[in-house]
Design a protein around this motif. Structure first.
Motif, PDB file in Angstrom:
ATOM      1  N   UNK A  33      25.381  51.431  28.117  1.00  0.00           N
ATOM      2  CA  UNK A  33      26.134  51.991  27.007  1.00  0.00           C
ATOM      3  C   UNK A  33      27.592  52.048  27.447  1.00  0.00           C
ATOM      4  N   UNK A  34      28.459  51.427  26.671  1.00  0.00           N
ATOM      5  CA  UNK A  34      29.884  51.392  27.015  1.00  0.00           C
ATOM      6  C   UNK A  34      30.670  52.253  26.038  1.00  0.00           C
ATOM      7  N   UNK A  44      34.232  53.659  30.214  1.00  0.00           N
ATOM      8  CA  UNK A  44      33.154  54.171  31.055  1.00  0.00           C
ATOM      9  C   UNK A  44      31.856  53.489  30.636  1.00  0.00           C
ATOM     10  N   UNK A  45      30.954  53.360  31.591  1.00  0.00           N
ATOM     11  CA  UNK A  45      29.693  52.689  31.337  1.00  0.00           C
ATOM     12  C   UNK A  45      28.552  53.542  31.874  1.00  0.00           C
ATOM     13  N   UNK A  46      27.506  53.670  31.078  1.00  0.00           N
ATOM     14  CA  UNK A  46      26.291  54.353  31.485  1.00  0.00           C
ATOM     15  C   UNK A  46      25.210  53.290  31.603  1.00  0.00           C
TER      16      UNK A  46
END
Length: 72
Positions: A33-34, A44-46
């Motif tokens: 998820x970006x 940010x990236x998850x």
């Protein structure tokens, strides 16, 4: 809960559609998820590994720029 596809006992729930899935109809997958802040340019990236996904869901990326979807 029973598997959506075959009525066996479900081992988990698909992260995308929420259907119950058994061992035969579930797959391990990875999702990212970006999130980006257009005012600062910071992103940010998850990243989540080994999520449960059913054999029916097809997940595709969409690219958007200035409110319009970019077709590739």
């Amino acid at each position: 809960m029973k598997c959506w596809f075959c009525e066996k006992d479900a081992r988990g729930v698909c992260i995308f559609c929420g259907r119950g899935v058994c061992y035969d109809h579930g797959n391990k997958d990875e999702i990212v998820h970006a999130k980006s802040d257009t005012s600062t340019g910071y992103s940010t990236f998850l990243k989540v590994k080994n999520v449960l996904k059913c054999s029916d869901c097809r997940v595709n990326w969409e690219n958007w720029e200035q409110g319009k979807m970019i077709l590739k």
